[in-house]
Write a protein that holds these residues in place. Structure first.
Motif, PDB file in Angstrom:
ATOM      1  N   ALA A 225       0.618  -1.301   0.049  1.00  0.00           N
ATOM      2  CA  ALA A 225       0.101   0.123  -0.082  1.00  0.00           C
ATOM      3  C   ALA A 225       0.905   1.366   0.014  1.00  0.00           C
ATOM      4  CB  ALA A 225      -1.051   0.090   1.271  1.00  0.00           C
ATOM      5  N   PRO A 226       0.390   2.347  -0.685  1.00  0.00           N
ATOM      6  CA  PRO A 226       1.292   3.455  -0.518  1.00  0.00           C
ATOM      7  C   PRO A 226       1.283   4.109   0.653  1.00  0.00           C
ATOM      8  CG  PRO A 226      -0.920   4.055  -1.626  1.00  0.00           C
ATOM      9  CD  PRO A 226      -0.652   2.474  -1.515  1.00  0.00           C
ATOM     10  N   ARG A 227       2.475   4.546   0.963  1.00  0.00           N
ATOM     11  CA  ARG A 227       2.649   4.927   2.664  1.00  0.00           C
ATOM     12  C   ARG A 227       2.122   6.411   2.625  1.00  0.00           C
ATOM     13  NH1 ARG A 227       8.407   5.731   5.551  1.00  0.00           N
ATOM     14  NH2 ARG A 227       7.433   6.692   7.632  1.00  0.00           N
ATOM     15  N   LYS A 228       1.120   6.722   3.689  1.00  0.00           N
ATOM     16  CA  LYS A 228       0.399   7.754   3.710  1.00  0.00           C
ATOM     17  C   LYS A 228       1.177   8.659   4.631  1.00  0.00           C
ATOM     18  CE  LYS A 228      -4.263   5.700   3.637  1.00  0.00           C
ATOM     19  NZ  LYS A 228      -5.407   5.381   4.445  1.00  0.00           N
ATOM     20  N   ALA A 229       1.053  10.072   4.132  1.00  0.00           N
ATOM     21  CA  ALA A 229       1.521  11.029   5.038  1.00  0.00           C
ATOM     22  C   ALA A 229       1.046  11.206   6.532  1.00  0.00           C
ATOM     23  CB  ALA A 229       1.257  12.547   4.341  1.00  0.00           C
ATOM     24  N   GLN A 230       2.130  11.463   7.210  1.00  0.00           N
ATOM     25  CA  GLN A 230       1.600  11.377   8.607  1.00  0.00           C
ATOM     26  C   GLN A 230       0.788  12.574   8.865  1.00  0.00           C
ATOM     27  OE1 GLN A 230       5.167  11.482  11.211  1.00  0.00           O
ATOM     28  NE2 GLN A 230       3.804  10.858  13.180  1.00  0.00           N
ATOM     29  N   ILE A 231      -0.197  12.366   9.684  1.00  0.00           N
ATOM     30  CA  ILE A 231      -1.268  13.305   9.984  1.00  0.00           C
ATOM     31  C   ILE A 231      -1.168  13.300  11.324  1.00  0.00           C
ATOM     32  CG2 ILE A 231      -3.837  13.953   9.884  1.00  0.00           C
ATOM     33  CD1 ILE A 231      -3.948  12.517   7.120  1.00  0.00           C
ATOM     34  N   MET A 232      -1.499  14.725  11.865  1.00  0.00           N
ATOM     35  CA  MET A 232      -1.474  14.914  13.267  1.00  0.00           C
ATOM     36  C   MET A 232      -2.844  14.465  13.894  1.00  0.00           C
ATOM     37  SD  MET A 232      -1.415  18.697  15.303  1.00  0.00           S
ATOM     38  CE  MET A 232      -3.150  19.176  15.389  1.00  0.00           C
ATOM     39  N   PRO A 233      -2.683  13.695  14.830  1.00  0.00           N
ATOM     40  CA  PRO A 233      -4.011  13.003  15.476  1.00  0.00           C
ATOM     41  C   PRO A 233      -4.853  13.979  16.039  1.00  0.00           C
ATOM     42  CG  PRO A 233      -2.172  12.720  17.077  1.00  0.00           C
ATOM     43  CD  PRO A 233      -1.462  13.301  15.630  1.00  0.00           C
ATOM     44  N   LYS A 234      -6.248  13.566  16.110  1.00  0.00           N
ATOM     45  CA  LYS A 234      -7.177  14.771  16.618  1.00  0.00           C
ATOM     46  C   LYS A 234      -6.879  14.808  18.248  1.00  0.00           C
ATOM     47  CE  LYS A 234     -12.013  15.532  16.947  1.00  0.00           C
ATOM     48  NZ  LYS A 234     -13.535  15.300  16.587  1.00  0.00           N
ATOM     49  N   PRO A 235      -6.909  16.195  18.585  1.00  0.00           N
ATOM     50  CA  PRO A 235      -6.704  16.672  19.935  1.00  0.00           C
ATOM     51  C   PRO A 235      -7.811  16.087  20.962  1.00  0.00           C
ATOM     52  CG  PRO A 235      -7.042  18.546  18.693  1.00  0.00           C
ATOM     53  CD  PRO A 235      -6.962  17.549  17.717  1.00  0.00           C
ATOM     54  N   ARG A 236      -7.548  15.969  21.986  1.00  0.00           N
ATOM     55  CA  ARG A 236      -8.479  15.669  22.897  1.00  0.00           C
ATOM     56  C   ARG A 236      -8.983  16.930  23.486  1.00  0.00           C
ATOM     57  NH1 ARG A 236      -6.900  13.941  28.869  1.00  0.00           N
ATOM     58  NH2 ARG A 236      -8.655  14.325  30.075  1.00  0.00           N
ATOM     59  N   TRP A 237     -10.413  16.991  23.784  1.00  0.00           N
ATOM     60  CA  TRP A 237     -11.063  18.226  24.154  1.00  0.00           C
ATOM     61  C   TRP A 237     -10.593  18.410  25.702  1.00  0.00           C
ATOM     62  CZ3 TRP A 237     -14.797  19.340  28.043  1.00  0.00           C
ATOM     63  CH2 TRP A 237     -15.349  20.628  27.544  1.00  0.00           C
ATOM     64  N   HIS A 238     -10.527  19.577  25.838  1.00  0.00           N
ATOM     65  CA  HIS A 238     -10.325  19.859  27.200  1.00  0.00           C
ATOM     66  C   HIS A 238     -11.175  21.352  27.434  1.00  0.00           C
ATOM     67  CE1 HIS A 238      -6.351  17.905  27.992  1.00  0.00           C
ATOM     68  NE2 HIS A 238      -6.108  18.252  26.479  1.00  0.00           N
ATOM     69  N   ALA A 239     -11.798  21.455  28.628  1.00  0.00           N
ATOM     70  CA  ALA A 239     -12.608  22.595  29.060  1.00  0.00           C
ATOM     71  C   ALA A 239     -11.493  23.784  29.128  1.00  0.00           C
ATOM     72  CB  ALA A 239     -12.918  22.259  30.355  1.00  0.00           C
TER      73      ALA A 239
ATOM     74  N   VAL B 115     -13.675  21.793  19.363  1.00  0.00           N
ATOM     75  CA  VAL B 115     -12.260  21.551  18.710  1.00  0.00           C
ATOM     76  C   VAL B 115     -12.256  21.971  17.544  1.00  0.00           C
ATOM     77  CG1 VAL B 115     -10.215  20.140  18.765  1.00  0.00           C
ATOM     78  CG2 VAL B 115     -11.661  19.954  20.518  1.00  0.00           C
ATOM     79  N   ASN B 116     -11.669  22.980  17.188  1.00  0.00           N
ATOM     80  CA  ASN B 116     -11.319  23.761  16.011  1.00  0.00           C
ATOM     81  C   ASN B 116     -10.187  23.253  15.378  1.00  0.00           C
ATOM     82  OD1 ASN B 116     -11.747  25.393  13.386  1.00  0.00           O
ATOM     83  ND2 ASN B 116     -11.023  27.291  14.481  1.00  0.00           N
ATOM     84  N   TRP B 117     -10.424  21.981  15.027  1.00  0.00           N
ATOM     85  CA  TRP B 117      -9.227  21.312  14.316  1.00  0.00           C
ATOM     86  C   TRP B 117      -9.110  20.680  12.909  1.00  0.00           C
ATOM     87  CZ3 TRP B 117      -8.970  15.992  13.302  1.00  0.00           C
ATOM     88  CH2 TRP B 117      -7.899  15.467  13.052  1.00  0.00           C
ATOM     89  N   LYS B 118      -8.485  20.897  12.170  1.00  0.00           N
ATOM     90  CA  LYS B 118      -8.413  20.337  10.938  1.00  0.00           C
ATOM     91  C   LYS B 118      -6.991  19.325  10.620  1.00  0.00           C
ATOM     92  CE  LYS B 118     -10.675  24.136   8.696  1.00  0.00           C
ATOM     93  NZ  LYS B 118     -10.702  25.262   7.662  1.00  0.00           N
ATOM     94  N   PRO B 119      -7.296  18.225  10.000  1.00  0.00           N
ATOM     95  CA  PRO B 119      -6.396  17.253   9.818  1.00  0.00           C
ATOM     96  C   PRO B 119      -5.109  17.747   8.995  1.00  0.00           C
ATOM     97  CG  PRO B 119      -8.020  16.347   8.627  1.00  0.00           C
ATOM     98  CD  PRO B 119      -8.491  17.499   9.654  1.00  0.00           C
ATOM     99  N   GLU B 120      -3.902  18.084   9.407  1.00  0.00           N
ATOM    100  CA  GLU B 120      -2.719  18.598   8.599  1.00  0.00           C
ATOM    101  C   GLU B 120      -1.659  17.448   8.441  1.00  0.00           C
ATOM    102  OE1 GLU B 120      -1.870  22.009  10.558  1.00  0.00           O
ATOM    103  OE2 GLU B 120      -3.548  23.241  10.049  1.00  0.00           O
ATOM    104  N   ILE B 121      -0.834  17.544   7.454  1.00  0.00           N
ATOM    105  CA  ILE B 121       0.201  16.814   7.407  1.00  0.00           C
ATOM    106  C   ILE B 121       1.206  17.516   8.332  1.00  0.00           C
ATOM    107  CG2 ILE B 121       2.211  16.231   5.866  1.00  0.00           C
ATOM    108  CD1 ILE B 121       0.093  16.334   3.498  1.00  0.00           C
ATOM    109  N   VAL B 122       1.912  16.465   9.175  1.00  0.00           N
ATOM    110  CA  VAL B 122       2.647  16.957  10.373  1.00  0.00           C
ATOM    111  C   VAL B 122       4.027  17.252   9.594  1.00  0.00           C
ATOM    112  CG1 VAL B 122       3.771  16.056  12.151  1.00  0.00           C
ATOM    113  CG2 VAL B 122       1.536  15.518  12.136  1.00  0.00           C
ATOM    114  N   ARG B 123       4.652  18.311   9.733  1.00  0.00           N
ATOM    115  CA  ARG B 123       6.013  18.614   9.323  1.00  0.00           C
ATOM    116  C   ARG B 123       6.889  18.947  10.351  1.00  0.00           C
ATOM    117  NH1 ARG B 123       2.525  21.155   5.679  1.00  0.00           N
ATOM    118  NH2 ARG B 123       2.923  20.579   3.551  1.00  0.00           N
TER     119      ARG B 123
END
Length: 490
Positions: free
Chosen positions: A154-168, A478-486
Motif C-alpha cells: 500500500a502507498p505510504r500515507k503522509a503522517q497526519i496530526m492526531p485529533k486532539p483531546r477536548w479540554h475545558a 475543537v476547531n481542528w483540521k487534519p494537517e500533514i505533520v511537518r
C-alpha cells in the motif's frame, strides 16, 4: 687483483637492455584483472537464486507459452480463440496473473470448465504437443508468486496530526492584589491549603488558596525574590533572589534558619530534589549549584552553560537535574557523575522556563522561537508547539495533558500536550491604574489538585484561573483540521 671486464658485443648489450626494460614494464599495475569466467558465472547464479528464486522460471515459461501460441496459430484445422485465465486470489490483496493461449479447437472448448489438471492436458494435446510438467510448472510458479506478493503493498500515507483531546477552557475567577512590585515566583505547599509568592518588593507573601486572603508576609531579602520552593519532606520554605542570597525559612518559627552562600551574581531559580535533602539553585553566574540542605555545603557546582541559567528542575530518575539557559541550550545533568549527560541545542533563542510532566517521562522547554517537547533520559526531541509569538517566561504542565505558557506581553496559551494543539488563547485585563504594558506573566503554577492555575503578573497582581464548568464540546468545539505533520527539529 683486478678482474678483467668481460667485453660483450653490441648485439648482446642491446638485447640485455631490452630484456631488462621488458621485465620492468611487463607487470602493469593499472591493467584490469583478467575475468574469471567460472567465478563470474557462479556469482551470477547465486545472486539469481537468492534474489529471484521464486520467479526464476518465469522467463523460460514465457518462452514456452509463446511457442505454444505460435504453434496453435499456424494449425490447419478450425480454431476458436479463447483465454485461459489462472485466477489466484490472496488475502489481504487479490493477485491476478493471466496466461493466454489462443486458437484452441472448438472441439475441446467444453473441457475448459473442468479445473483439474487432466482436462488441461487434453486441451493442449488436441492442438500441440505440450509436456504436462510445463503445466505443473506454471502452477508452481503461480504459487511462488502468490507467496512473494502475499504482503499488501500500500502507498505510504503522509503522517497526519492526531485529533486532539477536548479540554475545558479556563477562565479567570479571582484577582489578588497585595504586592507592591512585579510578582516573580509562586509555589504551593504539599497540603494545598496555601501558596506563597515572591515579588520585586523584596517580600514573600503567603496566601490562603480557598479565600485568597493574606496569611503572612516574610521580609529578609534586600532585592527581588526570584525563586521559591516548599519542601514536602521538611517544614521548610526556600527562597532565592537577585541579592545572591539563598535562604531557608522555618515555617514553624517563620524565620530564616539557614543561608547558602556561594552564588557570584543574582540567583534566578531553585528546586528541591524529591527524594534526597538536596537543593539546586541557578542564576546569572552561568552555573547551577547543588547544596546540602542541612549542612549548607555547596556540594557541587554544575558548570557548562555560557550565559545566565534561567530555570532548574529536579527529579528522582535520571537525569536528576535539568537546566535551561540564555545560551539557548538545555542541559541534562547526572548528579552521581557530576557532569552533563546531554546538551540540547535545538532552540535558537534564550530559554527561560522548563516544565516537567507529572506522570510521563517527558518535559517541555519554552523560548520565543518555540515550545519544544522532549523525552527523557537523553532528551530525544518529540515535537514543536508553535504559535506563542512572544517571549515565553513560564510554563506549567498538568497530568491531564494541559500545557500552559505565559509570555511577556500578558498572553496565556493553553495547549494539548499529546498533539501540540493550541486550544485556548487568553489575555487577562490589567489591574486598574496600571499601564497596558504592565501585562507580563512571569510565573505560573497548578495547585496540587490541578483544578486551579495561579499566574504572577507585572501589574502586581496574582490571578487565579479555573476550568469553565458550563463549557462542553458543543459550546466550545475543537476547531481542528487534519494537517500533514511537518516535524521540525529547530
Amino acid at each position: 687483483c683486478l678482474q678483467d671486464i668481460t667485453k660483450h658485443s653490441m648485439h648482446t648489450l642491446v638485447f640485455r637492455s631490452l630484456k631488462r626494460t621488458h621485465d620492468m614494464f611487463i607487470s602493469d599495475q593499472a591493467a584490469p584483472v583478467p575475468n574469471n569466467e567460472a567465478a563470474s558465472k557462479l556469482s551470477h547464479s547465486v545472486k539469481a537464486v537468492s534474489e529471484y528464486g521464486p520467479v526464476l522460471h518465469m522467463a523460460k515459461d514465457k518462452k514456452k507459452t509463446a511457442k505454444i501460441s505460435a504453434a496453435s496459430t499456424n494449425g490447419t484445422h478450425s480454431k476458436k480463440k479463447f483465454t485461459l485465465l489462472f485466477n489466484l486470489q490472496a488475502k489481504p490483496m487479490s493477485f491476478h496473473r493471466d496466461f493466454l493461449i489462443k486458437d484452441i479447437p472448438a472441439s475441446v472448448d467444453n473441457s475448459m470448465n473442468k479445473p483439474n489438471l487432466s482436462s488441461q492436458k487434453t486441451i493442449y494435446a488436441s492442438n500441440v504437443n505440450v509436456n504436462p510438467s510445463d503445466i505443473q510448472r506454471l502452477h508452481e510458479t503461480n504459487k511462488a508468486l502468490l507467496a512473494v506478493n502475499s504482503r499488501p503493498i500500500a502507498p505510504r500515507k503522509a503522517q497526519i496530526m492526531p485529533k486532539p483531546r477536548w479540554h475545558a477552557p479556563w477562565k479567570l475567577y479571582r484577582v489578588i492584589s497585595g504586592h507592591l512590585g512585579w510578582v516573580r515566583c509562586v509555589a504551593f505547599e504539599p497540603g494545598n491549603e496555601w501558596f506563597v509568592t515572591g515579588s520585586n518588593d523584596r517580600t514573600i507573601k503567603i496566601w490562603d488558596l480557598a479565600s485568597g486572603k493574606l496569611k503572612l508576609s516574610l521580609t529578609g531579602h534586600i532585592s527581588s525574590v526570584r525563586g521559591l520552593a516548599v519542601s514536602d519532606r521538611n517544614p521548610y520554605l526556600f527562597s532565592c533572589g537577585e541579592d545572591k542570597m539563598v535562604k531557608c525559612w522555618d515555617l514553624e518559627q517563620n524565620k530564616v534558619v539557614r543561608h547558602y552562600h556561594g552564588h557570584l551574581s543574582a540567583c534566578y531559580a531553585l528546586d528541591l530534589h524529591p527524594t534526597i535533602d538536596v537543593l539546586v539553585t541557578c542564576g546569572r553566574d552561568s552555573s547551577a549549584r547543588v547544596w546540602d540542605m542541612r549542612t549548607k555545603a555547596n556540594i557541587m557546582t554544575l558548570s557548562g552553560h555560557t550565559n545566565t541559567v534561567a530555570d532548574v528542575k529536579c527529579q528522582a530518575a535520571l537525569p536528576e537535574v535539568i537546566t535551561a539557559s540564555h545560551d539557548c541550550t538545555v542541559r541534562l545533568w547526572d548528579l552521581a557523575a557530576g557532569k552533563t549527560r546531554s546538551c540540547l541545542t535545538n532552540h535558537k533563542k534564550s530559554i527561560r522556563s522548563i516544565a516537567m510532566h507529572p506522570t510521563q517521562y517527558t518535559f517541555a522547554s519554552g523560548a520565543p522561537d518555540n515550545i519544544k517537547q522532549w523525552k527523557f533520559p537523553d532528551g530525544d526531541f518529540i515535537q514543536n508547539m508553535s504559535g506563542h509569538n512572544a517571549i515565553v517566561n513560564c510554563l506549567a504542565l498538568s497530568s491531564d495533558g494541559v500545557l500552559v505558557s505565559g509570555a511577556d506581553n500578558g498572553t496565556v496559551h493553553l495547549w494539548d500536550w499529546r498533539t501540540g494543539y493550541n486550544f485556548q488563547r487568553t489575555k487577562a485585563p490589567v489591574q486598574p491604574g496600571s499601564l497596558d504594558s504592565e501585562s507580563g506573566v512571569f510565573a505560573m503554577c497548578f495547585d496540587k489538585s490541578e483544578s486551579r492555575l495561579v499566574t504572577c503578573e507585572a501589574d502586581k497582581t496574582i490571578k487565579i484561573y479555573k476550568e469553565d464548568d458550563e463549557a462542553s464540546e458543543e459550546s466550545h468545539p475543537v476547531n481542528w483540521k487534519p494537517e500533514i505533520v511537518r516535524k521540525k527539529r529547530f
